[in-house]
Design a protein around this motif. Structure first.
Motif, PDB file in Angstrom:
ATOM      1  N   ASN A 233      10.275  14.662   5.577  1.00  0.00           N
ATOM      2  CA  ASN A 233      10.455  16.092   5.388  1.00  0.00           C
ATOM      3  C   ASN A 233      11.949  16.289   5.083  1.00  0.00           C
ATOM      4  N   ASN A 235      13.758  18.653   4.919  1.00  0.00           N
ATOM      5  CA  ASN A 235      14.475  19.649   5.733  1.00  0.00           C
ATOM      6  C   ASN A 235      14.962  19.091   7.063  1.00  0.00           C
ATOM      7  N   LYS A 237      17.178  17.425   8.079  1.00  0.00           N
ATOM      8  CA  LYS A 237      18.564  16.931   7.980  1.00  0.00           C
ATOM      9  C   LYS A 237      19.446  18.022   8.565  1.00  0.00           C
ATOM     10  N   TYR A 250      25.203  14.651   7.595  1.00  0.00           N
ATOM     11  CA  TYR A 250      23.869  15.084   8.008  1.00  0.00           C
ATOM     12  C   TYR A 250      23.365  14.146   9.094  1.00  0.00           C
ATOM     13  N   THR A 265      11.868  18.991  14.590  1.00  0.00           N
ATOM     14  CA  THR A 265      11.913  20.379  14.137  1.00  0.00           C
ATOM     15  C   THR A 265      12.249  21.290  15.313  1.00  0.00           C
ATOM     16  N   GLU A 268      15.941  20.851  16.296  1.00  0.00           N
ATOM     17  CA  GLU A 268      16.827  21.521  15.321  1.00  0.00           C
ATOM     18  C   GLU A 268      16.845  23.028  15.579  1.00  0.00           C
TER      19      GLU A 268
END
Ligand SMILES: C[S@@+](CC[C@H](N)C(=O)[O-])C[C@H]1O[C@@H](n2cnc3c(N)ncnc32)[C@H](O)[C@@H]1O
Length: 278
Positions: A233, A235, A237, A250, A265, A268
């Protein structure tokens, strides 16, 4: 999930203590939160939960200008409420390696640890052999100063064991700054980082603009991980910025399972909602 604050301030113990920027705190918060969700969430799913630190450092670091000392990756992982069942800790700098081992002893980390001294790119077979073969899910933290993690190292570890990776992609602080140097045929750093000797061609043929170098490398990395079976995925990062909001690297997460990606996720989101660095 049990409460866990990854940021532990400690007194100077007189041992080697490398300096870091203030933004390192953000890295440790995200990293520590992931270790916590991983060890708790996987406790009853996997018999063995292994932590692998390929660039472990000295166990503590001094925050530049603040004169405060904090635990770094390996000691943060050692302090999670639900422990990993094994810790594989790798470091190539002798003084860091000794300081780290001493700190594990001084902090009374009564854990199943294997310390591996030397270049992790060269020690990859030793590292793989240290991972228990059966019923094991590992979490591997890859935290180099620059782009000196060879993709071949990641590929070999991923091929033989079930491993989720959190990789610091030093795309801004190394790749972007040094593009001119890396384009020079004599440097093979990017070749090894993405496992492709022909990466220069699109730049030399003007198919890709030099200003898109970071995007190009990030996509190449994602494609590499996809090619070895990871559910990428793009995203996942997490961008780390310095104190004047300039992006420097990152923290990219890679797993073969949706559960791993969901955990990251969540972590984050928690960091973004926190909205503060310290
Ligand atoms: C950015 S520091 C990371 C330290 C630590 N992970 C932290 O949380 O702050 C990178 C560390 O990796 C070590 N290192 C650099 N290249 C290495 C290599 N090829 N193999 C193993 N360790 C390496 C350096 O000596 C340094 O201690």
């Amino acid at each position: 999930m049990k409460e866990f604050d990854p940021i532990t301030y400690v007194e100077d113990d007189g041992q080697t203590t490398p300096e870091i920027g203030l933004w390192g705190i953000k890295k440790y918060r995200l990293f520590g939160a992931y270790c916590n969700i991983f060890t708790t969430g996987m406790k009853y799913k996997w018999k063995q939960r292994v932590y692998i630190d390929l660039f472990a450092g000295a166990g503590c670091a001094r925050i530049r200008k603040e004169n405060k000392i904090v635990h770094t990756s390996a000691l943060i992982a050692a302090k999670v409420p639900d422990k990993f069942t094994k810790y594989i800790i790798c470091e190539e700098k002798e003084e860091n390696f000794h300081a780290l081992k001493n700190r594990f002893i001084n902090e009374n980390c009564d854990l199943n640890c294997e310390f591996i001294f030397g270049d992790s790119n060269k020690n990859v077979e030793k590292i793989i052999n240290a991972i228990p073969a059966d019923g094991t899910l590992s979490f591997c933290f890859v935290d180099p100063f620059s782009l000196n993690i060879e993709f071949e190292t990641i590929r070999k570890i991923a091929a033989t064991r079930k491993v989720d990776f959190l990789i610091l992609l030093a795309l801004q602080m190394d790749a972007n700054r040094n593009l001119v140097y890396y384009i020079d045929e004599e440097s093979d750093k990017i070749d090894k980082f993405i496992g492709n000797k022909n990466w220069r061609e699109p730049f030399l043929n003007a198919e890709v603009s030099k200003k898109d170098f970071i995007k190009y490398l990030a996509e190449a990395y994602d494609n590499n991980m996809r090619s070895i079976g990871y559910k990428v995925n793009p995203n996942l990062k997490f961008k780390i910025e310095n104190t004047v909001n300039t992006p420097i690297y990152y923290l990219a997460f890679y797993s073969k399972s949706d559960v791993g990606n969901d955990f990251y996720t969540k972590v984050e989101k928690m960091q973004n909602n926190q909205g503060k660095l310290f």
